[in-house]
Design a protein around this motif. Structure first.
Motif, mmCIF file in Angstrom:
data_model
loop_
_atom_site.group_PDB
_atom_site.id
_atom_site.type_symbol
_atom_site.label_atom_id
_atom_site.label_comp_id
_atom_site.label_asym_id
_atom_site.label_seq_id
_atom_site.Cartn_x
_atom_site.Cartn_y
_atom_site.Cartn_z
ATOM 1 N N GLU A 77 0.878 -1.229 -0.080
ATOM 2 C CA GLU A 77 -0.138 -0.059 0.007
ATOM 3 C C GLU A 77 0.695 1.185 -0.006
ATOM 4 O OE1 GLU A 77 -3.462 0.276 -0.319
ATOM 5 O OE2 GLU A 77 -3.237 -1.736 -0.807
ATOM 6 N N PHE A 78 2.009 1.321 0.796
ATOM 7 C CA PHE A 78 2.961 2.305 0.770
ATOM 8 C C PHE A 78 3.417 2.767 -0.664
ATOM 9 C CE2 PHE A 78 4.395 2.576 5.484
ATOM 10 C CZ PHE A 78 3.122 2.726 5.893
ATOM 11 N N GLU A 79 3.825 1.426 -1.383
ATOM 12 C CA GLU A 79 4.460 1.845 -2.620
ATOM 13 C C GLU A 79 3.124 2.179 -3.778
ATOM 14 O OE1 GLU A 79 6.926 -1.102 -5.848
ATOM 15 O OE2 GLU A 79 6.201 -1.900 -3.873
ATOM 16 N N LYS A 80 1.997 1.991 -3.358
ATOM 17 C CA LYS A 80 1.036 2.348 -4.491
ATOM 18 C C LYS A 80 0.857 3.853 -3.920
ATOM 19 C CE LYS A 80 -1.667 -2.049 -4.376
ATOM 20 N NZ LYS A 80 -3.122 -2.388 -3.710
ATOM 21 N N MET A 81 1.042 4.373 -3.015
ATOM 22 C CA MET A 81 0.917 5.684 -2.589
ATOM 23 C C MET A 81 2.088 6.578 -2.918
ATOM 24 S SD MET A 81 -0.395 5.804 1.242
ATOM 25 C CE MET A 81 -0.998 3.881 2.132
ATOM 26 N N ASN A 82 3.249 5.818 -3.470
ATOM 27 C CA ASN A 82 4.504 6.319 -3.855
ATOM 28 C C ASN A 82 5.286 7.141 -2.600
ATOM 29 O OD1 ASN A 82 6.628 6.913 -5.657
ATOM 30 N ND2 ASN A 82 5.795 8.782 -6.284
ATOM 31 N N LEU A 83 5.061 6.366 -1.408
ATOM 32 C CA LEU A 83 5.807 6.998 -0.163
ATOM 33 C C LEU A 83 7.186 6.810 -0.282
ATOM 34 C CD1 LEU A 83 2.955 7.057 0.984
ATOM 35 C CD2 LEU A 83 3.708 6.449 3.227
ATOM 36 N N LYS A 84 7.781 7.808 0.059
ATOM 37 C CA LYS A 84 9.485 7.658 0.110
ATOM 38 C C LYS A 84 9.820 6.435 1.110
ATOM 39 C CE LYS A 84 13.449 10.637 1.116
ATOM 40 N NZ LYS A 84 13.946 11.833 1.390
ATOM 41 N N THR A 85 10.581 5.833 0.853
ATOM 42 C CA THR A 85 11.094 4.581 1.688
ATOM 43 C C THR A 85 11.836 5.203 3.118
ATOM 44 O OG1 THR A 85 13.123 4.443 0.475
ATOM 45 C CG2 THR A 85 11.274 3.090 -0.068
ATOM 46 N N TYR A 86 11.520 4.852 4.161
ATOM 47 C CA TYR A 86 12.324 5.063 5.452
ATOM 48 C C TYR A 86 13.478 4.535 5.527
ATOM 49 C CZ TYR A 86 13.227 6.023 10.311
ATOM 50 O OH TYR A 86 13.739 6.219 11.395
ATOM 51 N N MET A 87 13.774 3.196 4.961
ATOM 52 C CA MET A 87 14.911 2.630 5.047
ATOM 53 C C MET A 87 15.655 2.629 3.850
ATOM 54 S SD MET A 87 14.903 1.524 8.229
ATOM 55 C CE MET A 87 16.321 0.366 8.086
ATOM 56 N N LYS A 88 16.977 2.517 3.627
ATOM 57 C CA LYS A 88 17.523 2.503 2.250
ATOM 58 C C LYS A 88 17.231 1.710 1.420
ATOM 59 C CE LYS A 88 22.061 4.763 4.120
ATOM 60 N NZ LYS A 88 23.270 4.553 4.472
ATOM 61 N N ASP A 89 16.903 0.489 1.927
ATOM 62 C CA ASP A 89 16.417 -0.653 0.814
ATOM 63 C C ASP A 89 14.949 -0.787 0.825
ATOM 64 O OD1 ASP A 89 16.292 -1.498 3.469
ATOM 65 O OD2 ASP A 89 17.526 -3.225 3.013
ATOM 66 N N GLY A 90 14.103 0.053 1.498
ATOM 67 C CA GLY A 90 12.831 0.011 1.063
ATOM 68 C C GLY A 90 12.044 0.309 2.575
ATOM 69 N N TYR A 91 10.744 -0.357 2.786
ATOM 70 C CA TYR A 91 9.966 0.327 3.951
ATOM 71 C C TYR A 91 10.019 -0.559 5.043
ATOM 72 C CZ TYR A 91 7.465 2.429 -0.020
ATOM 73 O OH TYR A 91 7.014 3.392 -1.093
ATOM 74 N N LYS A 92 10.656 -1.896 4.893
ATOM 75 C CA LYS A 92 10.820 -2.665 6.127
ATOM 76 C C LYS A 92 11.951 -2.424 7.143
ATOM 77 C CE LYS A 92 8.098 -6.688 4.396
ATOM 78 N NZ LYS A 92 7.783 -7.962 4.317
ATOM 79 N N GLN A 93 11.477 -2.423 8.339
ATOM 80 C CA GLN A 93 12.741 -2.516 9.201
ATOM 81 C C GLN A 93 12.750 -3.505 9.978
ATOM 82 O OE1 GLN A 93 12.252 0.214 12.822
ATOM 83 N NE2 GLN A 93 14.408 0.931 12.468
ATOM 84 N N LYS A 94 13.941 -4.443 9.652
ATOM 85 C CA LYS A 94 13.880 -5.606 10.199
ATOM 86 C C LYS A 94 14.439 -5.503 12.006
ATOM 87 C CE LYS A 94 17.209 -8.314 8.874
ATOM 88 N NZ LYS A 94 18.125 -9.344 7.934
ATOM 89 N N LEU A 95 13.684 -6.543 12.755
ATOM 90 C CA LEU A 95 14.259 -6.728 14.040
ATOM 91 C C LEU A 95 13.858 -8.145 14.429
ATOM 92 C CD1 LEU A 95 11.500 -5.394 16.614
ATOM 93 C CD2 LEU A 95 11.193 -4.811 14.095
ATOM 94 N N PHE A 96 14.220 -8.661 15.597
ATOM 95 C CA PHE A 96 14.195 -10.015 16.056
ATOM 96 C C PHE A 96 13.396 -10.146 17.285
ATOM 97 C CE2 PHE A 96 17.722 -10.106 13.048
ATOM 98 C CZ PHE A 96 17.392 -11.242 12.123
ATOM 99 N N VAL A 97 12.584 -10.959 17.265
ATOM 100 C CA VAL A 97 11.490 -11.037 18.580
ATOM 101 C C VAL A 97 11.383 -12.703 19.051
ATOM 102 C CG1 VAL A 97 10.371 -8.865 18.159
ATOM 103 C CG2 VAL A 97 9.498 -11.358 17.336
ATOM 104 N N GLU A 98 11.180 -12.928 20.254
ATOM 105 C CA GLU A 98 10.669 -14.090 20.581
ATOM 106 C C GLU A 98 9.611 -14.606 19.821
ATOM 107 O OE1 GLU A 98 11.256 -15.727 24.944
ATOM 108 O OE2 GLU A 98 10.937 -13.460 25.047
#
Length: 495
Positions: A77-98
């Protein structure tokens, strides 16, 4: 070259002044008009909630394919809106959880001393704690009060009882009272379970307080507390009638036991006569990959575009159990907030005249586990913290009867702006507010960023229950709070 007379020069200056005032007035009027003419409709919001709370997404627990599907939907949906990416490589900010996946079977039966067996149903009679361990056994049950063993503080529910090879039944929460000035710690499920294991127990049954005015029914929850995962310790939240059944033949009741403990502030632990039959299977990962989803609507002013307002909501919920036998839809918590943020982003992205300041749109992972996604985001900003003017959080905005906006004590200017906008429109915002952040606004507040927290009042009737479905939501209120947030955000971005 003919020089203008002083009179002509003054006339030109006056003319320039009025032209400047005219255009400032036009721009201000245009800004207010854009904010007021808000096209957000409840029908579109509810459509998004219906998808996010659907069986396909299985309660959106980070680490599960259901959350991955939801996060991909938001990124698309962000891509359809042509939002600028927050991360250098896209919209996803990776993290790790239990992550803990609760498989089939999920069995809980009570066997009386006469040998009769009563089978109970997952979801109706009991739920498994989100970070339950695995186990299969038939065992005796011991009531161990609050499940506290802190003799150094003058209290030990395990003193004088034998729980080795048995299951303990304990109250889900610690007591509200103190012994003198001493209060108790280690009140979370994992901590209570570790205490039980240390005394030799093989499983834990948790029960709500029977003496509460409205005792809590079993709910889905990922809150677990400190410590390592206890892989071989089933944790089951049973409903009060099941606890009453376990007490049959004991000469007392759970209500009586709570009253005695709370009145005397001393343990009243008791071996019960009935047994339980339990089978639980869970697959645990200490680190599962998940994502925050973030994009930017860039501001239109060449200078102010380097200042930001963050608009966020948590996308996750508490998942499902028994390989899909039950799942917690999380329509209000927080598909509603996610849908509202998405609806506001869509509206902003279609404007010809974008706000002067930039707006970061973010959907957080793992709020239910303990604000993991928002904490990671707030601690790993890609922009200078001092450039963030405010953070707006939306959580549980679809059910209830009016609007609250938290954070107003510390962020009075923004709170006053929201109140003035509401006074001119739906007039649903109460004067109640609080200091600090709360929920996903809290990590930003702790990092020195001012926040507002948009939430409906009386919002939690279906919280973490199987009944938190889209059909329970209040469309008029849902639309009103989303419009209020949009209007406040737009005006704040243009001040």
């Amino acid at each position: 070259m003919t020089l203008p007379s002083p009179i002509n020069g003054k006339s030109i200056m006056i003319k320039k002044y009025f032209i400047s005032v005219f255009f400032i007035t036009i721009n201000l009027f245009s800004s207010l008009t854009v904010a007021q003419s808000c096209p957000i409709k409840s029908s579109e919001l509810l459509k998004t909630v219906s998808y996010l709370s659907s069986p396909e997404l299985q309660g959106r627990m980070p680490g599960h394919v259901g959350y991955e599907t939801a996060s991909n939907f938001i990124a698309d949906e962000f891509e359809k809106m042509n939002l600028k990416t927050y991360m250098k490589d896209g919209y996803k900010q990776k993290l790790f959880v239990e992550y803990n996946e609760i498989k089939r079977p999920a069995v809980f039966n009570i066997i009386t001393r006469e040998g009769s067996r009563t089978e109970y149903k997952l979801g109706d009679d009991f739920v498994l704690r989100g970070f339950t361990g695995s186990g299969k056994f038939k065992a005796d049950v011991v009531f161990a009060g609050y499940g506290i063993s802190q003799p150094d503080k003058g209290y030990d529910d395990y003193a004088g009882i034998d729980v080795k090879g048995k299951v303990v039944l304990v109250f889900k929460y610690n007591p509200s009272w103190k012994i003198g000035e001493v209060s108790f710690d280690n009140g979370n499920p994992r901590e209570k379970t570790q205490v039980a294991k240390d005394h030799g127990a093989i499983g834990v049954l948790m029960v709500s307080f029977p003496n509460d005015k409205n005792p809590q029914a079993p709910i889905g929850s990922l809150i677990n507390g400190k410590g390592e995962q206890l892989l071989d310790m089933p944790q089951i939240h049973i409903d009060l009638p099941l606890a009453d059944n376990l007490f049959e033949g004991s000469g007392t009741t759970l209500k009586m036991m709570q009253s005695a403990i709370d009145t005397e502030k001393r343990p009243h632990s008791l071996a019960l006569l009935n047994k339980v039959e339990v089978e639980v299977k869970a697959e645990y990962k200490k680190e599962a990959e998940t994502w925050n989803i973030a994009g930017i609507i860039e501001g239109s002013d060449p200078v102010l575009k380097n200042e930001y307002i963050i608009l966020g909501a948590h996308l996750d919920h508490v998942g499902g159990q028994g390989d899909g036998e039950i799942y917690f839809p999380g329509a209000n918590d927080n598909a509603s907030g996610s849908a509202a943020v998405l609806g506001i982003a869509r509206t902003l992205s279609k404007l010809e005249n974008k706000p002067k300041r930039s707006i970061i749109i973010v959907l957080f992972a793992s709020e239910e586990l303990g604000l993991n996604g928002s904490t990671f985001f707030a601690n790993n900003l890609n922009i200078p913290k001092e450039n963030i003017k405010s953070m707006f959080n939306m959580d549980c905005v679809g059910y209830g009867d009016s609007i609250q906006v938290g954070g107003g004590i510390d962020n009075k200017e923004m709170w006053d702006l929201a109140k003035s906008i509401d006074d001119k429109n739906d007039r649903l915002m109460t004067s109640n507010t609080w200091k600090g952040g709360g929920a996903d606004a809290e990590p930003f507040y702790r990092n020195g960023i001012k926040t507002l927290y948009f939430v409906t009042t009386n919002s939690y009737a279906h919280l973490h229950k199987l009944s938190d479905k889209v059909e329970t939501l209040n469309p008029k209120l849902f639309e009103a709070i989303t419009r209020l947030t949009y209007r406040t955000l737009y005006e704040a971005a243009n001040i």
